[in-house]
Design a protein around this motif. Structure first.
Motif, mmCIF file in Angstrom:
data_model
loop_
_atom_site.group_PDB
_atom_site.id
_atom_site.type_symbol
_atom_site.label_atom_id
_atom_site.label_comp_id
_atom_site.label_asym_id
_atom_site.label_seq_id
_atom_site.Cartn_x
_atom_site.Cartn_y
_atom_site.Cartn_z
ATOM 1 N N TRP A 135 0.847 -1.116 0.033
ATOM 2 C CA TRP A 135 0.105 0.055 -0.083
ATOM 3 C C TRP A 135 0.840 1.312 0.055
ATOM 4 O O TRP A 135 0.390 2.260 -0.357
ATOM 5 C CB TRP A 135 -0.965 0.097 1.222
ATOM 6 C CG TRP A 135 -0.121 -0.136 2.607
ATOM 7 C CD1 TRP A 135 0.028 -1.114 3.189
ATOM 8 C CD2 TRP A 135 0.282 1.011 3.222
ATOM 9 N NE1 TRP A 135 0.724 -0.772 4.426
ATOM 10 C CE2 TRP A 135 0.806 0.558 4.612
ATOM 11 C CE3 TRP A 135 0.289 2.377 3.088
ATOM 12 C CZ2 TRP A 135 1.599 1.413 5.224
ATOM 13 C CZ3 TRP A 135 0.796 3.155 4.161
ATOM 14 C CH2 TRP A 135 1.496 2.659 5.174
ATOM 15 N N ASN A 151 3.475 2.441 -10.802
ATOM 16 C CA ASN A 151 2.344 2.821 -11.132
ATOM 17 C C ASN A 151 2.175 4.390 -11.448
ATOM 18 O O ASN A 151 1.944 5.184 -10.496
ATOM 19 C CB ASN A 151 1.347 2.567 -9.943
ATOM 20 C CG ASN A 151 0.043 2.383 -10.215
ATOM 21 O OD1 ASN A 151 -0.498 3.259 -11.422
ATOM 22 N ND2 ASN A 151 -0.862 1.760 -9.437
ATOM 23 N N LEU A 154 -1.267 6.138 -10.263
ATOM 24 C CA LEU A 154 -1.456 6.662 -8.841
ATOM 25 C C LEU A 154 -1.419 8.126 -8.640
ATOM 26 O O LEU A 154 -1.982 8.684 -7.705
ATOM 27 C CB LEU A 154 -0.566 5.824 -8.166
ATOM 28 C CG LEU A 154 -0.787 5.817 -6.489
ATOM 29 C CD1 LEU A 154 -2.160 5.459 -6.024
ATOM 30 C CD2 LEU A 154 0.256 4.957 -5.724
ATOM 31 N N ALA A 160 -7.612 8.767 -9.110
ATOM 32 C CA ALA A 160 -6.919 7.478 -9.060
ATOM 33 C C ALA A 160 -7.457 6.607 -8.005
ATOM 34 O O ALA A 160 -8.053 7.191 -6.929
ATOM 35 C CB ALA A 160 -5.447 7.865 -8.720
ATOM 36 N N ASN A 161 -7.834 5.379 -8.204
ATOM 37 C CA ASN A 161 -8.674 4.576 -7.187
ATOM 38 C C ASN A 161 -7.641 3.750 -6.319
ATOM 39 O O ASN A 161 -7.373 2.633 -6.655
ATOM 40 C CB ASN A 161 -9.422 3.679 -7.963
ATOM 41 C CG ASN A 161 -10.611 2.926 -6.979
ATOM 42 O OD1 ASN A 161 -10.058 2.882 -5.803
ATOM 43 N ND2 ASN A 161 -11.481 2.445 -7.544
ATOM 44 N N ASN A 162 -7.037 4.356 -5.305
ATOM 45 C CA ASN A 162 -5.928 3.954 -4.476
ATOM 46 C C ASN A 162 -6.546 2.655 -3.866
ATOM 47 O O ASN A 162 -5.903 1.747 -3.610
ATOM 48 C CB ASN A 162 -5.631 4.970 -3.597
ATOM 49 C CG ASN A 162 -4.336 4.424 -2.826
ATOM 50 O OD1 ASN A 162 -3.511 3.651 -3.294
ATOM 51 N ND2 ASN A 162 -4.205 4.478 -1.355
ATOM 52 N N ARG A 165 -6.493 -0.351 -5.853
ATOM 53 C CA ARG A 165 -5.000 -0.923 -5.886
ATOM 54 C C ARG A 165 -4.712 -1.650 -4.940
ATOM 55 O O ARG A 165 -4.120 -2.783 -4.867
ATOM 56 C CB ARG A 165 -3.843 0.489 -6.169
ATOM 57 C CG ARG A 165 -2.750 0.096 -6.304
ATOM 58 C CD ARG A 165 -1.847 1.272 -6.205
ATOM 59 N NE ARG A 165 -1.826 1.867 -5.109
ATOM 60 C CZ ARG A 165 -0.659 1.687 -4.133
ATOM 61 N NH1 ARG A 165 0.237 0.816 -4.502
ATOM 62 N NH2 ARG A 165 -0.779 2.391 -3.166
ATOM 63 N N ALA A 177 -2.543 -4.334 -10.405
ATOM 64 C CA ALA A 177 -2.385 -3.184 -9.587
ATOM 65 C C ALA A 177 -2.756 -1.960 -10.210
ATOM 66 O O ALA A 177 -3.408 -0.865 -9.948
ATOM 67 C CB ALA A 177 -1.457 -3.161 -8.654
ATOM 68 N N SER A 178 -1.906 -1.758 -11.411
ATOM 69 C CA SER A 178 -2.026 -0.431 -12.127
ATOM 70 C C SER A 178 -3.362 -0.475 -13.006
ATOM 71 O O SER A 178 -3.901 0.883 -12.905
ATOM 72 C CB SER A 178 -0.919 -0.224 -13.177
ATOM 73 O OG SER A 178 0.571 -0.187 -12.633
ATOM 74 N N THR A 181 -6.194 1.007 -10.366
ATOM 75 C CA THR A 181 -6.156 2.157 -10.166
ATOM 76 C C THR A 181 -6.679 3.076 -11.000
ATOM 77 O O THR A 181 -7.279 4.213 -10.675
ATOM 78 C CB THR A 181 -4.431 2.823 -10.206
ATOM 79 O OG1 THR A 181 -3.764 1.748 -9.672
ATOM 80 C CG2 THR A 181 -4.070 4.250 -9.445
ATOM 81 N N SER A 219 -2.593 13.186 -4.056
ATOM 82 C CA SER A 219 -1.918 11.936 -4.511
ATOM 83 C C SER A 219 -0.567 11.698 -3.443
ATOM 84 O O SER A 219 -0.214 10.531 -2.958
ATOM 85 C CB SER A 219 -1.292 12.106 -5.770
ATOM 86 O OG SER A 219 -2.120 12.285 -6.520
ATOM 87 N N PHE A 222 -1.716 9.595 -0.147
ATOM 88 C CA PHE A 222 -1.986 8.343 -0.396
ATOM 89 C C PHE A 222 -0.895 7.426 0.702
ATOM 90 O O PHE A 222 -1.462 6.351 1.076
ATOM 91 C CB PHE A 222 -1.957 7.645 -1.694
ATOM 92 C CG PHE A 222 -3.146 7.977 -2.629
ATOM 93 C CD1 PHE A 222 -4.305 8.253 -2.016
ATOM 94 C CD2 PHE A 222 -2.793 8.163 -3.911
ATOM 95 C CE1 PHE A 222 -5.424 8.705 -2.840
ATOM 96 C CE2 PHE A 222 -3.999 8.558 -4.774
ATOM 97 C CZ PHE A 222 -5.046 8.736 -4.481
#
Length: 855
Positions: A135, A151, A154, A160-162, A165, A177-178, A181, A219, A222
């Motif tokens: 994370w 990524n 991110l 971006a959908n953290n 991810r 994972a990418s 996101t 960002s 995160f």
């Protein structure tokens, strides 16, 4: 004329009608309310592109995970970016290249490193590490082996959908994972799929879905801490959220919102009508300070490589080259990565890089001196108002298998959590300036030689069984017998409890289990305030019991009685437990340590003890001598009145000089006492007293200089110069008079005249006073005053740690001289005769039959 006017009016009406018709036919779209008073998102300047997989095929066709190295690498040098990024490296280059007191630690970074907060087991596989701690890793670097690429989405997509991810990483779907996101990606049974409606018929991303741009503050938040750009929606923070790392370890929050508008339960919140961080309030973002090191906007060539004849070198990277290879090493204040990435070291713009502190701190005495000794954050982060971790106890687990966490300035026993805030401890930073820090301590079990932490699985096996505690654990820890363990019961506070856990660990094959503890200091650089909210009171530091040596709570309990090892280099101080068992840290800022000497706070005990002994001894001697004179006067018949004659002894200038010097010296001694012991004189303004002290010192120097000129020009300087011939005999005669003759009413051994006003002892005393003591005070005081104006000279002679004690000792000697001098004025033919002469100029002197002429 009339026809022309009619035609003009008619044409004007037709034009207006036509304009109204056009306007009416144009649909008017209502402008949406701007969230948080911010500029709405505009159409991206980024060109449209296709999402490619690892083979370079469009993922809409292949159905494979999106590859950022292929997708972003179509235009940017993605391989170069990933290779030159501390975020992707995550400490991989530091593995095996560090020395640590903890033998099991392989590195200092997020990967390969170890800290007792996250408690990463040392034998984790790469896949398990990604599930647990991915994370906080942007991908690439060590994760590339597991298919997790850097990524780009991110940080460069504001939407971006953290959460998705992180969910993909926890599920082991590393290569997805990418893709997860992306805001237009949806989960499927086998991974993630992109919404085809987000693309045009050629498989290129539609313009409305291209939101790529420079990283936003959210960002950075995160991974790095609580960031909230909303000025109106009440801010909330979960004290148990391990992803808010900087907030967790320090209580820092980066937000323009006023604290009084937040959703946190803060003590006296309505009075805190300031923003969480003034930089966020003034629209200064993360990348304004932590910029890409080759960004042509911010790049400044170091002095070490810039030619001497150039103040500014206009030759720098073009924007097209920067967009191709933007260096993803961001300006930083200095970390362990300096060896792996030399350009990375000490690159961040500090406060002085933007602010002219000297110009804005004109109200502060010795502003530059303060700025050199104090980090700006010391005064501009007086209190942190978000939950900050204080201690982590892994020695006893909760029933969920987690450690017991305690927070600083927070009461977690109530809901919602009640926050009173905490005052950071001031510790030296890398520039040897005092800066605010939080101290996080941890207790945990280790075993074997060399030691290594007991794994979380072993800890869980020792403490837990099924959905709760093992029966043996409940029996040993449940003191009230209610079948549950409270925080007070979950403490290793007896030998029996420690022995039980040790035995259960040994039963699992762990050799020599024992408790280890450590403390780490974390610096605060955000949550900055200004103006009236910043510290402005001098007594905060310039008192004996100031903020600089206030105890800082480490933990409410000390598991197993084990005191932590102070791992951070700047943790200079001592640990001690109070009567309740709470552990405290007291910073050590002894004289000269860290190059600091703080007026009103520091002192040299030996100097003060010596000064007090000299002053008290002289005062006691004066009192004894005066008492013996009174006793002798009662027992001895009154002597015959001596023959007196009036002599104009002191000119008006001598009297003016003397009394002015007297007033100034008394003022200097008093103000010096206030500066030296402001705790005792709390009713006075420390800053005001310093200004008065400096003004009096200047007046003393001017008066002394004029007096020196007068005595040299007039020849009166001879009054203070003892004659070598017969001097010791005359001094012995005068000493004999003070020790014996004065009690018998004998006349003074020397006649006082206008040309010989001082007896031999007085000459010797004034010779030392005027040639040693006063010059010592003037020189040491001037150098102390000049510590800001000419610091090199001050440091050359030892700096404040030497000058301060010398100046203090001189003050004690000067005060002692005053006591003796005032008393000696009473030894004339009447107790007030000498004082009267210094006031009016005329003195009644004893007439001696001999030719001797000093007294």
């Amino acid at each position: 004329m009339k026809r022309t006017l009619v035609l003009t009016v008619t044409a004007g009406v037709l034009c207006i009608a036509l304009a109204l018709a056009i306007f009416a036919s144009t649909p008017i779209q209502a402008q949406e309310a701007l969230p948080d008073d911010r500029v709405p998102t505009r159409a991206a300047l980024h060109p449209s592109f296709a999402m490619l997989d690892a083979t370079g095929s469009n993922v809409l066709v292949s159905g494979q995970p999106v590859s950022t190295m292929q997708t972003c690498g179509s235009c940017h040098d993605a391989a170069f970016i990933a290779e030159h990024s501390v975020h992707t490296d995550a400490g991989m280059r530091l593995v095996g290249n560090v020395e640590d007191v903890r033998a099991w630690v392989d590195g200092l970074g997020w990967y390969g490193g170890w800290n007792p907060i996250t408690y990463a087991d040392s034998d984790l596989s790469l896949e398990d590490w990604l599930r647990e701690y991915g994370w906080r890793h942007v991908g690439g670097g060590p994760a590339a082996e597991a298919g997790v690429e850097m990524n780009c989405f991110l940080c460069h997509m504001p939407d971006a959908n953290n959460e998705a991810r992180i969910a993909a990483l926890e599920a082991g779907q590393f290569t997805w994972a990418s893709t997860a996101t992306l805001p237009f990606a949806q989960p499927t049974d086998g991974g993630w799929a992109l919404d085809p409606s987000a693309f045009d018929e050629n498989g290129l991303l539609l313009r409305d879905n291209i939101t790529l741009g420079a990283p936003r503050d959210e960002s950075c938040g995160f991974c790095h801490g609580k960031v909230d750009t909303s000025a109106q929606v009440p801010l909330a923070a979960d004290p148990l959220d391990m992803t808010q790392w900087t907030t967790l370890t320090t209580g820092q929050v980066f937000s323009p919102q006023r604290i009084s508008n937040s959703g946190l339960n803060i003590e006296a919140k309505l009075q805190l009508a300031r923003s969480w961080d003034v930089h966020a309030e003034r629209v200064v973002g993360c990348t304004d300070c932590h910029y890409s090191l080759n960004n042509p906007v911010f790049y400044v060539e170091p002095e070490t490589s810039r030619p001497d004849h150039l103040e500014f070198d206009p030759r720098r990277m073009d924007y097209d080259d920067f967009l191709l290879r933007p260096l993803h090493q961001f300006a930083n204040g200095g970390t362990a990565y300096a060896d792996a990435f030399p350009v990375f070291e000490r690159s961040v713009r500090d406060c002085a890089g933007c602010h002219n502190a000297a110009a804005s701190h004109t109200w502060l005495e010795y502003a530059e001196r303060h700025i050199n000794a104090l980090a700006c954050e010391s005064c501009h982060i007086p209190t942190a108002y978000a939950p900050a971790l204080a201690a982590v106890d892994w020695t006893v687990l909760t029933d969920t298998g987690d450690p017991h966490l305690t927070y600083r300035g927070v009461d977690t026993s109530v809901a919602p959590v009640y926050i009173s805030g905490y005052e950071p401890v001031l510790l030296p930073d890398r520039d040897n300036r005092l800066a605010p820090h939080n101290i996080v301590s941890a207790w945990y079990w280790v075993f074997g030689e060399p030691a290594q932490p007991v794994s979380r699985d072993d800890l869980a096996a020792v403490y837990l069984m099924g959905d709760g505690y093992a029966p043996e654990i409940l029996t040993a820890f449940d003191s009230d017998g209610d079948g549950q363990l409270t925080d007070r019961e979950r403490v290793l506070d007896t030998d029996a409890k420690i022995a039980l856990i040790s035995e259960r660990l040994q039963a699992r094959g762990l050799d020599n289990p024992r408790i280890a503890a450590e403390s780490q200091a974390y610096g605060l650089h955000h949550s900055v305030t200004h103006g009236e909210w910043a510290t402005r009171e001098c007594s905060t530091c310039h008192t004996q019991d100031s903020r600089l040596n206030q105890t800082f709570l480490i933990a409410n309990t000390t598991p197993g009685g084990v005191q932590p090892v102070l791992l951070s280099e700047n943790l200079s101080g001592s640990l001690h437990a109070d009567d309740s068992g709470a552990l405290h840290f007291t910073p050590s800022l002894a004289v000269g340590e860290h190059g600091l000497y703080i007026l009103g706070h520091h002192s040299v005990p030996l100097v003060n003890v010596l000064g007090v002994l000299i002053f008290v001894g002289a005062t006691f001697g004066v009192m004894l001598h005066a008492g013996l004179r009174l006793l002798a006067a009662r027992r001895t018949p009154a002597p015959a009145e001596p023959e007196l004659r009036e002599v104009y002894m002191y000119s008006i200038y001598e009297r003016q000089w003397h009394w002015l010097q007297t007033v100034v010296i008394f003022g200097l001694i008093f103000t010096g006492m206030v500066i030296h012991k402001p705790d005792i004189f709390g009713m006075f303004s420390f800053r005001g007293v310093v200004m008065v002290h400096n003004a009096l010192a200047l007046l003393l120097i001017i008066n002394a200089a004029l007096a020196a000129f007068y005595h040299l020009a007039s020849g009166e300087i001879r009054q203070f110069l003892p004659e070598p011939r017969g001097f010791f005999g005359q001094m012995f005669a005068q000493a004999k008079y003070y020790a014996y003759g004065i009690f018998r009413g004998e006349p003074h051994p020397f006649e006082k005249t206008r040309n010989r006003k001082l007896n031999p002892i007085q000459q010797l005393t004034y010779f030392g006073l005027l040639n040693v003591l006063l010059p010592l005070q003037v020189i040491t005081g001037t150098l102390m005053w000049g510590a800001q104006r000419f610091p090199a000279l001050t440091d050359l002679v030892g700096g404040l740690p030497l000058l301060g004690p010398l100046h203090t000792l001189g003050s004690w000697l000067l005060a002692t001289f005053i006591v003796v001098h005032v008393y000696m004025t009473t030894t004339g033919h009447t107790p007030m005769a000498n004082i009267r002469a210094m006031i009016f100029g005329w003195d009644e002197v004893e007439v001696h039959s001999s030719s001797q002429s000093t007294s």
